[in-house]
Design an enzyme around this catalytic site. Structure first.
Site, PDB file in Angstrom:
ATOM      1  N   ASP A  13       0.849  -1.201   0.000  1.00 16.17           N
ATOM      2  CA  ASP A  13       0.000   0.000   0.000  1.00 16.17           C
ATOM      3  C   ASP A  13       0.881   1.246   0.000  1.00 16.17           C
ATOM      4  O   ASP A  13       0.552   2.276  -0.600  1.00 16.17           O
ATOM      5  CB  ASP A  13      -0.954  -0.004   1.210  1.00 16.17           C
ATOM      6  CG  ASP A  13      -2.341   0.532   0.853  1.00 16.17           C
ATOM      7  OD1 ASP A  13      -2.410   1.556   0.148  1.00 16.17           O
ATOM      8  OD2 ASP A  13      -3.352  -0.062   1.274  1.00 16.17           O
ATOM      9  N   HIS A  16       2.000   3.312  -3.221  1.00 15.36           N
ATOM     10  CA  HIS A  16       1.271   4.456  -3.816  1.00 15.36           C
ATOM     11  C   HIS A  16       1.961   5.784  -3.503  1.00 15.36           C
ATOM     12  O   HIS A  16       2.355   6.493  -4.413  1.00 15.36           O
ATOM     13  CB  HIS A  16      -0.190   4.486  -3.344  1.00 15.36           C
ATOM     14  CG  HIS A  16      -1.000   3.319  -3.816  1.00 15.36           C
ATOM     15  ND1 HIS A  16      -1.303   3.106  -5.134  1.00 15.36           N
ATOM     16  CD2 HIS A  16      -1.576   2.285  -3.151  1.00 15.36           C
ATOM     17  CE1 HIS A  16      -2.037   1.998  -5.260  1.00 15.36           C
ATOM     18  NE2 HIS A  16      -2.211   1.489  -4.068  1.00 15.36           N
ATOM     19  N   HIS A 195      -8.880  -4.484   6.718  1.00 16.36           N
ATOM     20  CA  HIS A 195      -7.859  -3.584   6.167  1.00 16.36           C
ATOM     21  C   HIS A 195      -8.412  -2.166   6.240  1.00 16.36           C
ATOM     22  O   HIS A 195      -9.450  -1.883   5.654  1.00 16.36           O
ATOM     23  CB  HIS A 195      -7.582  -3.993   4.713  1.00 16.36           C
ATOM     24  CG  HIS A 195      -6.689  -3.051   3.939  1.00 16.36           C
ATOM     25  ND1 HIS A 195      -5.355  -3.317   3.721  1.00 16.36           N
ATOM     26  CD2 HIS A 195      -6.943  -1.881   3.300  1.00 16.36           C
ATOM     27  CE1 HIS A 195      -4.828  -2.345   2.982  1.00 16.36           C
ATOM     28  NE2 HIS A 195      -5.768  -1.450   2.715  1.00 16.36           N
ATOM     29  N   HIS A 197      -8.044   2.306   6.396  1.00 17.00           N
ATOM     30  CA  HIS A 197      -7.318   3.523   6.001  1.00 17.00           C
ATOM     31  C   HIS A 197      -7.650   4.632   6.989  1.00 17.00           C
ATOM     32  O   HIS A 197      -8.629   4.559   7.731  1.00 17.00           O
ATOM     33  CB  HIS A 197      -7.683   3.931   4.572  1.00 17.00           C
ATOM     34  CG  HIS A 197      -6.901   3.171   3.532  1.00 17.00           C
ATOM     35  ND1 HIS A 197      -5.703   3.602   3.043  1.00 17.00           N
ATOM     36  CD2 HIS A 197      -7.161   1.987   2.928  1.00 17.00           C
ATOM     37  CE1 HIS A 197      -5.247   2.712   2.164  1.00 17.00           C
ATOM     38  NE2 HIS A 197      -6.104   1.722   2.062  1.00 17.00           N
ATOM     39  N   TYR A 286     -11.911   5.438  -3.508  1.00 20.01           N
ATOM     40  CA  TYR A 286     -10.723   4.572  -3.459  1.00 20.01           C
ATOM     41  C   TYR A 286      -9.481   5.398  -3.105  1.00 20.01           C
ATOM     42  O   TYR A 286      -9.153   6.365  -3.787  1.00 20.01           O
ATOM     43  CB  TYR A 286     -10.573   3.944  -4.839  1.00 20.01           C
ATOM     44  CG  TYR A 286      -9.721   2.714  -4.935  1.00 20.01           C
ATOM     45  CD1 TYR A 286     -10.039   1.551  -4.226  1.00 20.01           C
ATOM     46  CD2 TYR A 286      -8.621   2.667  -5.800  1.00 20.01           C
ATOM     47  CE1 TYR A 286      -9.283   0.408  -4.359  1.00 20.01           C
ATOM     48  CE2 TYR A 286      -7.856   1.522  -5.945  1.00 20.01           C
ATOM     49  CZ  TYR A 286      -8.189   0.392  -5.219  1.00 20.01           C
ATOM     50  OH  TYR A 286      -7.440  -0.741  -5.372  1.00 20.01           O
TER      51      TYR A 286
END
Lengths: 341, 295
Positions: A13, A16, A195, A197, A286
């Site tokens: 991740d 990115h 998962h 964020h 996203y």
């Protein structure tokens, strides 16, 4: 005592914000340090999974297979994981990753499209890998619908199925409800993962709620290095779990030290919850769209936040980075028309 | 030039039924039969209602009628086509294959049909290939294309089991067509399924890497011309914006709205396959009829 399997996704991740430019040396340093701190699973791949190197998602600076080899050589105890999105990567990519020392294959689809992962999950099992299903943008499906999709993945051989909050849009209740729905739908030997964020600053909170609801595989990224406002910070999760009496097998001080001395120095910038990343969580977009939207802002002169909100309105799903340029060009043309009117 | 070439559709699912609607108005093809394997299928019922002969005997009916059928549109599955193709070849029947079997040469009507007019089995690659290869060809006809990449986004509801069960085959076959037929030196294909409601139209993005100092205006003009040529047989095929040129790259954004013959309008991905099949079939028929007239 509750115990979880922590999967550190910094080297996937985190690809990115690194614009997919991790070097073999950086990967060896991070993987080695996480391994010594006791992290049991470490994910290494292009941010959009194996085969993600492209115009659409950004080209890899170093072939991800070489990064996997580098991580493999640097670790003694941890298991290596890779991510694959059917439609982007193919089964042969798993073969290549397995040859380089991968033992966990995470197969990711949008939360309503689990059936496109059936072949890849089967293939992962055939290769002797731990097969993990990854249901992305989980906030877009009801708990019942998500459980149905999780069943498809479990039937295809998934040993773990994740509730993947790709947009960082779930609240603790929503995370817990989804984990619970999966827990009820799946056989007890199938584990549930979460998962998170940080787009609404809920990474650790949502993870704790997921664990309370029965999740036993939890993703995190060291120093939060990941898409959008970043992921659940590994060191904060480990510390919070220690306070909550949840066993992670990871040493708090050691992993905090890895975050401070190994990961922070290689980051292009610290992960902060700024206006645009907040929009991701608020509008349910996203997380990896963020930097693409910023580039489109520069190229077309349309605010990134406006592009992100439009992506949310149109129901863009993971992998649709190409829509960002398309929408930015369209919004720029509309703005121009307004000015001339 | 007179008369029409007799043809049949093998497969009475969504694709076969949409194909039937499109063939009804053909001036060069005479649809004499629609063949399925399920007598109660909606496709066969519609064919009967339209006064077309039907059968649920599959390939056996086609072979029994070999004397009057010259061309078959195969809209079954890759596996069925692999079994049927040698039988039709032996029976002297030409075939346009809409499955991913990829036995015969891959054809995109506006790009390479001329090279395969004599092929006995013509494959139509994938929907993503039909939509994007013309654009890659449009760029590669002006300048060298070291690498091309396409992203096809389709509505979840329009992705049938054939696509879902073997999504790797879609990306691989499309990428191969982008290079071999489109003229890129290297290629990659990506497919994304989007479940948004109301359903999204099929959308395609084509990225072509460009050498230094290209003539952007010439490339843009070639793209426009090609889009117009595809739109002749796929009326809903259109560029969403002008091509976007960045450093050593052009991005082309396309939308394909279906004709809504049998399938819903958002299913441009299915429509472009049936429209391409009819285009290829009519071209083959025209050549055949011309040969007959001059003989």
């Amino acid at each position: 005592m509750t115990a979880i399997t922590l999967c550190d996704a910094t080297l996937r991740d985190g690809s990115h914000p690194m614009a997919h430019r991790f070097t073999v040396e950086e990967v060896a340093r991070v993987a080695g340090a996480l391994d010594r701190a006791g992290v049991p699973v470490i994910e290494v791949s292009h941010g959009d999974g194996l085969g993600g190197s492209s115009f659409n998602y950004g080209f890899s600076g170093t072939d991800e297979l070489d990064l996997i080899s580098s991580a493999s050589a640097a670790i003694a105890r941890a298991r290596l994981a890779v991510l694959l999105l059917p439609g982007i990567g193919v089964k042969e990519d798993l073969d290549a990753a397995a040859e380089r020392g991968t033992s966990v294959a995470r197969i990711a689809t949008h939360c309503t499209e689990a059936d496109i992962a059936i072949q890849h999950l089967h293939h992962a099992r055939e290769l002797g890998l731990t097969a993990v299903g990854f249901l992305m943008m989980a906030h877009m499906a009801t708990p019942a619908a998500l459980a149905e999709q999780a069943r498809t993945m479990a039937d295809a051989g998934a040993e773990v199925v994740y509730v993947t909050d790709s947009a960082g849009a779930l609240l603790p209740d929503g995370a817990a409800e989804r984990v619970l729905a999966l827990r009820e739908a799946l056989a007890p030997e199938v584990a549930i993962g979460f998962h998170g964020h940080q787009n609404l600053a809920l990474g650790v909170g949502n993870s704790l709620a997921a664990i309370a609801a029965g999740a036993t595989w939890i993703d995190a990224c060291t120093r939060g290095l990941g898409a959008g406002a970043g992921n659940t910070p590994t060191e904060a999760l480990v510390a919070a779990c220690a306070r909550a009496g949840i066993e992670t097998g990871v040493d708090v001080i050691e992993v905090a030290d890895v975050a401070e001395t190994v990961v922070a120095p290689l980051m292009p910038r610290e992960q902060i919850l700024d206006r645009d990343s907040l929009v991701l969580g608020y509008a349910g977009v996203y997380s990896s769209f963020l930097l693409h939207a910023r580039r489109a802002e520069e190229r077309f002169g349309v605010p990134a936040g406006e592009i992100l909100i439009e992506l949310g309105r149109r129901g863009a799903v993971g992998g649709q980075e190409d829509w960002i340029i398309d929408i930015a060009a369209e919004l720029a043309a509309a703005h121009e028309e307004q000015e001339h009117a | 030039m007179s008369g029409r070439v007799p043809c049949a559709i093998l497969g009475s699912g969504n694709i076969g039924t949409d194909l039937m609607s499109k063939l009804e108005s053909s001036e060069t093809l005479d649809l004499v039969g629609v063949v399925g394997i399920d007598p109660s299928s909606d496709g066969l019922a519609r064919a009967r209602a339209a006064g077309i002969e039907t059968s649920a005997d599959g390939i056996d009916w086609i072979l029994a009628e070999r004397d009057r059928i010259e061309l078959v549109f195969e809209a079954t599955s890759a596996r069925a086509h692999r079994a049927n193709a040698p039988l039709m070849l032996e029976a002297g029947i030409r075939c346009i294959d809409l499955t991913p079997a990829k036995l015969g040469p891959g054809v995109v009507p506006v790009v390479n049909l001329d090279q395969h007019r004599d092929a006995r089995d013509i494959n139509l690659i994938t929907c993503g290939g039909q939509a994007t290869i013309p654009m890659v060809a449009a760029v590669s006809s002006v300048t060298r294309v070291p690498y091309a990449e396409i992203v096809a986004t389709i509505a979840s509801k329009s992705a049938g089991p054939g696509t879902r069960d073997n999504i790797d085959e879609f990306t691989r076959t499309t990428a191969a067509g982008v290079a071999e037929i489109g003229g890129a030196q290297r290629s990659k294909a990506i497919i994304v399924l989007n479940p948004a409601e109301p359903e999204i139209m099929m959308r395609n993005t084509v990225f072509c890497e460009l050498p230094d100092d290209v003539d952007e205006a010439a490339i843009a003009a070639s793209i426009d011309r090609m889009a117009a040529r595809v739109a002749e047989y796929v009326p809903g095929y259109r560029l969403r914006t002008a091509p976007v040129f960045d450093e050593r790259r052009v991005a082309i954004f396309l939308e394909v709205e279906g004709a809504g013959d049998y399938l819903p309008r958002y299913a441009g991905n299915l429509d472009i396959m049936t429209a391409a099949a009819v285009r290829v079939g009519e071209e083959l028929a025209r050549l055949q009829l011309e040969a007959r007239t001059t003989a």
